[in-house]
Enzyme design. Structure first.
Site: not given
Length: 247
Positions: A129-130
């Site tokens: 998850i960026d």
């Protein structure tokens, strides 16, 4: 007793390795096979390789390169980049990788996480998850993909919970704002996600010293501490020198 893992993160671009700052300005840092050989000697806990062009260019993983890397490696490997279906994940696992990571594909079609878990086992499914700060004074967070070019109207806590419920065996939390800056992890972000899930979690983005690794593991207990620049650069001029350290 569970222990924290210290994980180098290497970014693949073509047949080489690069390092970015805030997901931009990629700098060439060497050959992946050579890096794997060095990390073998340093007995790292595990190694993560992310192809930063595979999804944005619409191509799949370079299975030939991944096979060569796996052949040389004596450590657990995780790969991410361009994986769009459970069949591709199974191919990568068959090459000798312990884990396969997805990001954009899971945002576009969350059911992919369940399909991968059913095909290769929950323990082998990672969702990266960026995350980037949003709003006045960075008061909130939002999830991005496509090398931070595409914003998704979802907060990282909500997405992390959704992915673990679908079958993700690990969440990698990657701070876009701190990528390559080497000024410490976003501990506030890490605390928010850690409080919401019990699944194994790795935090990456911002580590610049062993003290930063120690601050993360002391704050959150058994957790994955990921780093890129810390393990490929040396000194204030950022000379390329592959290294490894534990807190």
């Amino acid at each position: 007793m569970l222990q924290s893992r210290i994980t180098p993160f290497l970014l693949l671009r073509g047949n080489g390795l690069v390092k970015t700052q805030k997901f931009g300005d990629p700098k060439y840092v060497g050959d992946p096979i050579n890096a794997v050989k060095i990390f073998n000697e340093k007995e790292v806990d595990e190694l993560t390789l992310l192809d930063i062009d595979a999804t944005t260019s619409g191509k799949g993983p370079d299975l030939g390169l991944l096979r060569d890397i796996a052949t040389e490696s004596r450590m657990p490997l995780c790969y991410g980049g361009g994986v769009q279906d459970a069949g591709t994940a199974a191919q990568i696992i068959a090459l000798g990788y312990e884990k396969v990571s997805v990001s954009h594909a899971a945002l576009e079609r969350p059911e992919l996480v369940r399909e991968m878990a059913e095909r290769v086992g929950r323990q082998s499914v990672v969702v990266t998850i960026d995350v980037k700060k949003e709003g006045l004074f960075g008061a909130s967070y939002r999830v991005y993909s496509q090398n931070a070019k595409q914003k998704h109207n979802i907060d990282p806590v909500t997405f992390a919970v959704q992915c673990t419920e679908l079958g993700a065996g690990e969440i990698v939390l990657n701070s876009i704002d701190r990528d390559g800056i080497m000024q410490g992890y976003d501990l506030d972000l890490a605390r928010k996600v850690r409080a919401a899930i019990t699944t194994p979690m790795t935090v990456v983005g911002g580590a610049g010293s062993v003290d930063d690794l120690r601050a993360l593991t002391s704050e959150l207990g058994p957790i994955g501490a990921g780093a890129g620049s810390l393990f490929v650069f040396k000194g204030k001029y950022r000379a390329v020198l592959i290294s490894y350290a534990r807190p």
